[in-house]
Design an enzyme around this catalytic site. Structure first.
Site, short mmCIF file in Angstrom:
data_model
loop_
_atom_site.label_atom_id
_atom_site.label_comp_id
_atom_site.label_asym_id
_atom_site.label_seq_id
_atom_site.Cartn_x
_atom_site.Cartn_y
_atom_site.Cartn_z
N HIS A 1 0.84 -0.97 0.02
CA HIS A 1 -0.04 0.06 0.06
C HIS A 1 0.99 1.12 0.12
CE1 HIS A 1 0.54 -1.38 4.25
NE2 HIS A 1 0.67 -0.05 4.55
N HIS B 1 0.83 5.15 1.08
CA HIS B 1 0.13 6.24 1.82
C HIS B 1 0.12 7.70 0.96
CE1 HIS B 1 0.25 4.08 5.79
NE2 HIS B 1 1.32 3.54 5.27
P1 AMP Z 1 1.57 0.58 7.60
O1 AMP Z 1 1.88 0.79 8.91
O2 AMP Z 1 2.54 1.00 6.35
O3 AMP Z 1 1.27 -1.01 7.21
O4 AMP Z 1 0.22 0.93 7.22
C1 AMP Z 1 -1.10 0.55 7.46
C2 AMP Z 1 -2.34 1.32 7.48
O5 AMP Z 1 -3.52 0.91 7.39
C3 AMP Z 1 -2.25 2.20 8.89
O6 AMP Z 1 -1.82 3.81 8.64
C4 AMP Z 1 -3.56 1.80 9.53
O7 AMP Z 1 -4.23 3.14 9.97
C5 AMP Z 1 -4.41 1.52 8.16
N1 AMP Z 1 -5.36 0.45 8.34
C6 AMP Z 1 -5.50 -0.56 8.96
N2 AMP Z 1 -6.80 -1.19 9.01
C7 AMP Z 1 -7.27 -0.25 8.24
C8 AMP Z 1 -8.87 -0.47 7.70
N3 AMP Z 1 -9.54 -1.49 7.96
N4 AMP Z 1 -9.32 0.56 6.87
C9 AMP Z 1 -8.51 1.54 6.64
N5 AMP Z 1 -7.24 1.58 6.88
C10 AMP Z 1 -6.60 0.84 7.72
#
Ligand code: AMP
Ligand code: ZN
Length: 135
Positions: free
Chosen positions: A98, A100
Site C-alpha cells: 500500500h 500512503h
Molecule cells: P503500514 O503501517 O504502512 O502497514 O500502514 C497500514 C495502515 O493501514 C495504517 O495507517 C492503518 O491505520 C491502516 N489501516 C489498518 N486497517 C485499516 C482499515 N480496515 N481501513 C483503513 N485503513 C486501515
C-alpha cells in the site's frame, strides 16, 4: 474471508471508505490518519510490499496521482507525502502493498509533523468520505 485484511477490502468483505478505483487498484481513507484525508492506494492483487515486484508501482500510479489531485482540490491540501513501508522494521503493519498519500496543509508543514497520527483527523471520516466522493 481472506486472511489478508486488504484483500478482504478489495473483495468487499471488509468495508472501506473508498475514494478511488480502477481496474488494477483501489484507494480508501486510512482509519487512523496522520493528517486529514490520509488515503491508502493498494493493488487489487496481493503483493506483500513494493520491493517484490516493480510492476506493482505502475498499477498504483494512476491512483496516486488522482488522489493527490483530489485532496488538493477538495480539501485544500497544498502538498502530499507519498510513502510506502516495506518490512516490519520499517513500520509496515499490513503485508499487502500500500502507498500512503498523506495530504499536507500550510498550517502544519514539514517532515517533523509526520511523526504521529492525529486523532482529530479521524473524527469525521464519513463526512470526509462524502466530501471526496460527491459530484
Ligand atoms: P503500514 O503501517 O504502512 O502497514 O500502514 C497500514 C495502515 O493501514 C495504517 O495507517 C492503518 O491505520 C491502516 N489501516 C489498518 N486497517 C485499516 C482499515 N480496515 N481501513 C483503513 N485503513 C486501515
Ligand atoms: Zn492481500
Amino acid at each position: 474471508m481472506s486472511p489478508c485484511l486488504f484483500c478482504s477490502i478489495v473483495d468487499g468483505e471488509v468495508p472501506s471508505r473508498m475514494v478511488y478505483e480502477d481496474e488494477s487498484s483501489i484507494g480508501f481513507l486510512d482509519i487512523s490518519p496522520f493528517h486529514r484525508g490520509h488515503t491508502l492506494v493498494i493493488p487489487r492483487r496481493h503483493v506483500v510490499d513494493g520491493t517484490v515486484d516493480p510492476s506493482v508501482w505502475t498499477e498504483v500510479a494512476p491512483g496516486i496521482v488522482a488522489i493527490s489531485d483530489l485532496v488538493k482540490s477538495r480539501l485544500g491540501a497544498t502538498g502530499v507525502n507519498i510513502l510506502s513501508n516495506a518490512g516490519a522494521d520499517s513500520g509496515q503493519a499490513v503485508f499487502h502493498f500500500h502507498v500512503h498519500i498523506i495530504p499536507r496543509y500550510a498550517d502544519n508543514p514539514g517532515m517533523g509533523a509526520l511523526s504521529h497520527r492525529d486523532p482529530g483527523a479521524a473524527e469525521d471520516l464519513d463526512g470526509l468520505h462524502a466530501l471526496l466522493t460527491s459530484g
